[in-house]
Design a protein around this motif. Structure first.
Motif: not given
Length: 906
Positions: A198-205, A49-51, A56-57
């Motif tokens: 995971g969405a938070m990390i995706g936004a930053l990455a 779910l994290l990935c 998704g974000l």
């Protein structure tokens, strides 16, 4: 891929056997016969779910940027993209809710959903560049609200629906799998926390790593690869060994009392209030933060991180009550906590400007400091409210999923979220202002227990802190407005518009300037000299313009100069709809006897307008776009320059103004390189010789622009225009051509090899913010380096038959004198000591005057210094003027001033 086909493909993966077989596989007496239980656990699901949230974000950020290229940055288009994304998520949860609640094969469903997301994402990445132009043309240059919204929402929904529908169903599928793994355990809050983290990390990455270095297409490919990897992992671990049947819903250990109708209404309302709070706070913080691509990502990361933390805390410490009364009592308490924390966040907004500046004061300038400052500001406003929101949603969804299904609960909550940007950003904010709108949201949380409680006694004592906070904030008369006022200045007008906060500020000396979201100063009455030259330079270099398109208006002062060309038909395009109404405050009227042809003003995104337009223009003038501002980078891309070229008449010219005082040279090189890709015979000119705020003009057309020595004499006949050019010191061919820095060879040498700024690789958007976060060198130093780098291959502006003529030689000496003049101003300390100033600049300016008697900017400051010096030392002033006379004996003002000082001395 149509939704029906997508669902049909997913169902084709699921063969059927009897319910009894599946029940034996799922609920064996010792658990060893349950295939899924042997292979996976709930902890196995969290990394997946994290990935999934990470991808998704990341998709949302990438797709929003792709669609904004065609649909524009008008509020209607921006909100339409957001709404389409939310609607897709909601449909996924609602349409597949019942199916996923009953399937015995959630892992297979989950694999199908992840694969579908990845495949559609790759297809979008291939389709969007082709369809972007079509979307803009369907919308047209001046669409009505209904058409604008319909095309923007319809195009976004068309492109995103299959992927977002699948995204909306992933959490329900995973929740079903979790129930099959551990039927007696509640897992909604945990999977929601993992997915949101995971969405938070995706936004930053996506913002800080992937998009700047890989570009849109490759970044989307990375996210698609993550989807495929997740699907493969789940298939190998669980899906291929699932029981081949459909099951009735898994029984819970303890049946729950039904919620009643209040649950769905509460979820809808909390989704609307939560996103409404985000929309309004982001609008207020736009006045504090720098407004770069990194600013929004920092805010979004805190919002998502707080929500994930709230869900995780609820998963760890929350209790699910079987009795409806206890559940609704807990709901009321969480709503009161959310109301209090939101009110606390509104109060903290007043501290954000001091906090932001304080971080820079403590850590010093730099991009990393900018990130810390923006995260800090977002943290004090968003962290506690979003923790409460995350816990609140987890409580509602986790305790109501047995009755309604997680997909239905997510869908209803997301539909409320889809409504929020329009309701609060477009309707409420302009109507009552940001502060009252935010307090309305706090009050909404405070009153929602009436909706959720049914007949349960509400613990109103828990509402006291939030009530006190809201009342105190109402008593504070200070608006949420961050416009710095210097001593003696005052705010003439302030508007919280649908796109930005706009302020007109009058200084103590009576001058006025325009500030958009505080940070972006969009000109003013003090810069009228420069702004008018921004019109005259490209129009005079064209020589016979009958039509002109202005991309960006600001105060309208640049457009105002078009009134001196009676035969010119001018069209102005401005993104911020409030700005045309503010033009009269700067003395700009777009109607009246001074206009023989009144200009046409359009409120539109410049990029979309150019793509959708079918007209042709003799001159297109692109105003100064702040390159660090989020969205401005798309106005410096190869694709945009190509669209502009299509709008030029056969002999048309495109002038792109660049603010060197807001640009590092590396970013300028990228822009120049991209411009040359479309206009290979481009030239660069200076608007004026200001060292504090140098402005550059990239000028290009169908071919190389060359001129005759008597260019102005042949083309300027109107008396009013002649008088205007005298006041702007543009009344000679030397003055007109004097800002020339170089042609295509010089620009290519300066730009060098490297990346182009394209829609796929919007390098400028990610490179330019380093300027506003850092401590750049002086604009004068950058200007001198630019001049030095273009000098060797500068070439000539004249027609071949005039090369080597007397005028050609004089013009080259003029440029050399100008270069000396600009270098002389670097590092000069402006003090009240005229002798000290004269010691610094005397020899360089005299050298420039001797190089070119035509270069009047070198004479004028020395004459002024001689006039001041004459009060203390007439002899020194006379000596200085005699040296100037030797440089140019024909300048009568020098002789007249010397003779006047000599008479006074006698």
């Amino acid at each position: 891929m149509p939704v029906a086909c997508f669902l049909g493909l997913s169902r084709s993966l699921v063969p059927r056997v009897s319910d009894s077989t599946a029940g034996q596989l799922l609920q064996g007496s010792d658990g060893k016969d349950a295939v899924i239980n042997r292979l996976v656990t709930l902890r196995f699901l969290y990394p997946l779910l994290l990935c999934s949230g990470f991808a998704g974000l990341g998709y949302q950020i990438a797709w929003t940027r792709s669609l904004s290229v065609a649909l524009g940055h008008e509020v209607v288009a921006v909100l339409a993209v957001v709404a389409a994304f939310f609607v897709g998520l909601a449909l996924g949860g609602l349409l597949l809710n019942d199916t996923l609640r009953r399937t015995a094969f959630p892992a297979r469903w989950y694999c199908a959903l992840e694969v579908g997301i990845g495949l559609w994402a790759l297809l979008i990445s291939w389709l969007l560049p082709t369809l972007n132009e079509s979307f803009a043309q369907w919308m047209g240059t001046d669409p009505g609200v209904l058409r604008h919204w319909s095309v923007a929402f319809g195009a976004s929904l068309l492109m995103l629906l299959p992927a977002t529908t699948a995204m909306g169903a992933t959490l329900p599928a995973i929740e079903r799998l979790g129930l099959m793994i551990e039927p007696t355990r509640k897992s909604v809050a945990g999977i929601y926390a993992a997915n949101t983290a995971g969405a938070m990390i995706g936004a930053l990455a996506a913002t800080f790593c992937l998009l700047p270095f890989l570009g849109l297409a490759k970044t989307v490919a990375v996210f698609a690869a993550i989807n495929f990897t997740i699907a493969a992992f789940v298939w190998l671990r669980a899906a291929r060994d699932e029981p081949l049947t459909e099951l009735s819903p898994v029984a819970r250990a303890t049946p729950e009392a039904p919620w009643g109708t209040g649950l769905l209404a509460t979820l809808f309302a909390t989704g609307m209030l939560g996103i409404g709070y985000e929309v309004l706070v982001v609008r207020v913080l736009a006045q504090v933060l720098e407004g770069t691509v990194y600013s929004f990502s920092a805010v979004l990361a805190i919002y998502l991180g707080g929500t994930a933390a709230g869900a995780a805390l609820y998963q760890r410490y929350g209790r699910i009550h079987v009795a409806r009364e206890r559940r609704t009592r807990t709901t009321s308490q969480l709503l009161f906590v959310a109301a209090f924390f939101c009110a606390l966040g509104v109060g903290c907004l007043y501290l954000t400007m001091d906090l932001y500046r304080g971080v820079f004061s403590m850590l010093g300038p730099g991009s990393s400091t900018g990130l810390v400052a923006e995260l800090s500001v977002a943290g004090i406003v968003f962290l506690l409210p979003t923790v409460a929101m995350g816990a609140l949603f987890s409580h509602l969804a986790q305790s109501g999923s047995g009755e309604h299904g997680l997909g239905k609960l997510l869908g209803v909550n997301t539909l409320g979220a889809a409504l929020a940007p329009v309701l609060f950003g477009v309707v409420v904010l302009p109507l009552i202002g940001a502060k009252l709108a935010l307090l309305a949201i706090c009050t909404g949380y405070l009153l929602l227990p009436l909706l959720a409680s049914s007949h349960t006694l509400i613990p109103w004592v828990a509402a006291v802190p939030a009530t006190i906070a809201i009342v105190l904030l109402l008593l504070i008369s200070t608006p949420l407005r961050f416009v710095p006022e210097s001593p003696g200045s005052k705010i003439i007008d302030f508007r919280e518009g649908v796109i930005a906060a706009v302020a007109v500020i009058e200084e103590a000396d009576g001058s006025r300037h325009l500030a958009v979201n505080n940070h972006f100063i969009m000109g003013g009455t003090a810069s009228r000299f420069s702004d008018h030259r921004q019109t005259h330079l490209p129009l005079l270099l064209h020589g016979d313009a009958r039509s002109a398109l202005y991309l960006g208006l600001g105060t309208g002062i640049t457009l105002q100069a078009a009134q001196y060309y009676p035969a010119l038909s001018a069209t102005g395009v401005e993104l911020v709809p409030e700005l045309p109404d503010l033009m009269p405050l700067f003395g700009v009227q777009t109607a009246g006897e001074h206009w023989q042809q009144a200009p046409t003003i359009r409120s539109a995104d410049a990029r979309r307008f150019v793509t959708a337009d079918t007209g042709r223009y003799d001159v297109i003038i692109a105003e100064v776009f702040h390159p660090s501002r989020d969205g401005a980078g798309s106005l410096y891309t190869v694709e945009h320059f190509s669209a502009v070229r299509k709008r030029l008449a056969p002999d048309g010219l495109f002038c792109q103004w660049l603010p060197l005082f807001q640009l590092e040279l590396d970013t300028l090189r990228t822009i120049v390189r991209s411009y040359l890709e479309v206009f290979p015979d481009a030239q660069m000119h200076l608007a004026h010789f200001s060292l504090g705020q140098p402005l550059l003009c990239l000028l290009g057309g169908a071919g190389k622009q060359v001129f005759s020595p008597d260019w102005l004499l042949q083309r300027v006949h109107e008396r009013t225009l002649q008088q205007e050019l005298v006041s702007l010191r543009l009344n000679s061919d030397f003055a007109l051509f004097g800002g020339y820095l170089g042609g295509s060879e010089a620009l290519a040498r300066f730009a060098g090899p490297g990346r182009l700024n394209t829609d796929d690789s919007a390098f400028v958007a990610y490179q330019a913010p380093a300027f506003v976060y850092g401590e750049p060198d002086l604009p004068a130093e950058r200007l001198v380096r630019l001049v030095e780098s273009t000098r060797e291959d500068r070439g000539s502006l004249l027609e071949p038959r005039f090369l080597g003529s007397e005028f050609d030689e004089r013009l080259k000496r003029y440029w050399l004198a100008r270069d000396v003049f600009l270098s002389a101003g670097v590092g000069v300390r402006l003090t009240g000591d005229i002798r000290a100033l004269l010691r610094e600049v005397r020899e360089p300016l005299l050298r420039a005057a001797r190089i070119s008697p035509d270069f009047l900017p070198a004479f004028e400051p020395l004459m002024e210094m001689a006039r001041v010096l004459a009060r203390e030392d007439p002899g020194a002033a006379i000596e200085l003027l005699r040296e100037l006379e030797l440089a140019n004996p024909t300048l009568d003002p020098i002789r007249a001033l010397r003779e006047d000082i000599e008479r006074t001395r006698l």
